[in-house]
Design a protein around this motif. Structure first.
Motif, PDB file in Angstrom:
ATOM      1  N   LYS A 163      -1.745   2.154   6.716  1.00 38.08           N
ATOM      2  CA  LYS A 163      -0.863   0.953   5.421  1.00 38.08           C
ATOM      3  C   LYS A 163      -1.337  -0.182   6.253  1.00 38.08           C
ATOM      4  CE  LYS A 163       3.016   4.035   6.186  1.00 38.08           C
ATOM      5  NZ  LYS A 163       4.634   4.406   6.115  1.00 38.08           N
ATOM      6  N   HIS A 189      -0.012  -4.626   7.480  1.00 44.42           N
ATOM      7  CA  HIS A 189       1.152  -5.038   7.263  1.00 44.42           C
ATOM      8  C   HIS A 189       0.619  -6.399   7.213  1.00 44.42           C
ATOM      9  CE1 HIS A 189       3.147  -1.525   8.125  1.00 44.42           C
ATOM     10  NE2 HIS A 189       2.363  -0.895   9.282  1.00 44.42           N
ATOM     11  N   THR A 243       2.270  -5.550  -2.766  1.00 49.14           N
ATOM     12  CA  THR A 243       3.449  -5.628  -1.441  1.00 49.14           C
ATOM     13  C   THR A 243       4.990  -5.629  -1.362  1.00 49.14           C
ATOM     14  OG1 THR A 243       4.327  -8.659  -1.372  1.00 49.14           O
ATOM     15  CG2 THR A 243       1.301  -7.285  -1.213  1.00 49.14           C
ATOM     16  N   ALA A 275       8.991  -5.600   4.976  1.00 48.94           N
ATOM     17  CA  ALA A 275       9.019  -3.811   5.705  1.00 48.94           C
ATOM     18  C   ALA A 275      10.580  -4.597   5.888  1.00 48.94           C
ATOM     19  CB  ALA A 275       7.847  -3.655   5.893  1.00 48.94           C
ATOM     20  N   ASP A 279       4.921  -5.252   4.286  1.00 47.19           N
ATOM     21  CA  ASP A 279       3.612  -4.103   3.794  1.00 47.19           C
ATOM     22  C   ASP A 279       2.768  -4.018   2.975  1.00 47.19           C
ATOM     23  OD1 ASP A 279       4.902  -1.826   5.444  1.00 47.19           O
ATOM     24  OD2 ASP A 279       5.995  -1.826   3.810  1.00 47.19           O
TER      25      ASP A 279
END
Length: 289
Positions: free
Chosen positions: A187, A189, A220, A223, A237
């Protein structure tokens, strides 16, 4: 111990008070928090105040063996942010480490902040730095900067320690002050430290959320957020396949929208939809591990 001695000892003790926002008042507050919490390998030159203004001092995310400070053979001072704290005030612990390093001999290493004089609480960073000076953080791919340029390749335990530190690094790049792209496993960020009061920041985020503009584009999403040293850190994200530099412009535009949202709060309170969005954002707070 006699009564008089006990009374004298009580007078010498300094009450340890927890400071929830230890870097408040410093223009470098967002960068200090980022380096303390999630930047794996970063350095920046400190701007000292007063008689030490000409000293060369580097603050770093983490130093070898998580030391609080050390002085190289050439006299350059290094202070570490990711250290074991000794009091409820991180700024004071860092101030103690910096004060020690400015007076230490070349080659000296401070493992933890010095608290050997309880009657002398020591100066905080706010007392030692130019409070208006920004912090220009350089993010490194590894910890090779631990070693001077003219030093031979490390071997033995030093080499193993350096390799372990390098292996633990998550790829990180600085997009703008306080804003960092981080690739955490599979992932990616954006973690953005905003120097704003939490309730006001949450209102600005809610205004964008209700308008559908609290993103950096397709693929996107917002989060959530976490608290770090008195400030709220929003997290988005991102597409892990995209390079960090591809997010620089979208992040800039998002920052501009947030600034506009902040300004609009002075004239227009949140409407019903924005209040619902704020309640939803509050429920998406988490703890960074």
């Amino acid at each position: 111990m006699g009564k008089a001695a006990r009374k004298k000892e009580r007078k010498q003790k300094v009450r340890d008070v927890f400071v929830g926002r230890p870097f408040e008042g410093l223009a470098a507050e967002p960068e200090l928090i980022a380096m303390r919490e999630f930047v794996p390998s970063g350095t920046a030159r400190l701007s000292l105040a007063g008689d030490n203004a000409d000293r060369k001092v580097t603050i770093a995310s983490v130093l070898p063996m998580a030391a609080a400070a050390f002085v190289r053979a050439d006299g350059e001072v290094f202070v570490g942010l990711q250290v074991q704290t000794r009091s409820g005030d991180i700024s004071r612990d860092l101030g103690r480490a910096l004060t020690w390093a400015l007076e230490a001999e070349p080659g000296a290493v401070l493992s933890v902040p010095d608290t050997t004089s309880p009657s002398q609480p020591g100066e905080r960073l706010q007392d030692l730095l130019d409070v208006d000076a920004p912090l220009e953080v350089e993010v490194h791919e590894d910890f090779s900067w631990w070693l001077p340029d003219d030093e031979d390749e490390p071997s033995g335990e030093v080499a193993m320690s350096l390799q372990r530190a390098n292996d633990a690094i998550m790829p990180t790049e600085r997009l703008s002050p306080g804003a960092y792209w981080v690739l955490a496993g599979e992932k990616a960020h954006l973690r953005w430290v905003w120097p704003a009061e939490e309730n006001r920041l949450m209102q600005a985020l809610a205004r964008l959320s209700a308008a559908g503009t609290l993103t950096l584009g397709d693929e996107t999403k917002f989060a959530g957020s976490f608290r770090a040293h008195g400030l709220l850190v929003p997290v988005w994200d991102l597409d892990p396949e995209a390079h960090a530099r591809e997010w620089a412009e979208p992040a800039k535009q998002l920052g501009e929208r947030l600034e506009e949202a902040f300004a609009s709060l002075d004239d227009t309170p949140l409407d019903a939809a924005e209040r619902r969005a704020r309640d939803g954002l509050i429920g998406r707070q988490f703890t960074l591990r």
